[in-house]
Enzyme design. Sequence first.
Site: not given
Length: 190
Positions: A14, A90, A129, A135, A146
């Site tokens: 995204k 969402r 990532r 992160r 998630r």
Amino acid sequence: MKNIVIFGAPGSGKGTQSELMINKYGFGHISTGDVLRAEIKNGTELGKTAKGFIDNGQLIPDELMIDILASVYDSFGKEHKGIIFDGFPRTIPQAEALKKMLADRGHCIAAMIELYAPEDILMARLLNRGKEQGRSDDNEETINKRLAVYKSQTAPLIDWYKKEGLHHYVKSYGILEEIFADVCKIIDEL
């Protein structure tokens, strides 16, 4: 004006596709995570209220999230080229609230673009990532949670947007330029 909901599981691309759309089409971009962090950092009334929920481990109520999004949306002015909604909606109630907020301004969502990649690819992207960007939320345990939340709470929006006649599907793995070409084809035909 082409308002777009960019949609997909964590790691589906995204952010990458949003950046490419912004550069090519001049769209505005509203990432709910970025917006909340900015409102809190700037100490706005909305930010203070949102911080209260976050500090107590609660989700931001839909009404508050819509108020925040409406404020940011209006900051782009009346004659923008379009806004990419990233991370919102969402849930179906959020989609309905977004539709109403835009309708109150004489605007609408032009398309919901679903970016799809298989779970093994999503996991590999997010772990990578996590390493590259440091992160802490990109670890296997958190990623699995998630993805489960996405499947149970967010994925039902696909059918809602299909009923609205706004759903578009893009395979978001393979060659980046080909993926973006598929996204552009949808936008150019709106």
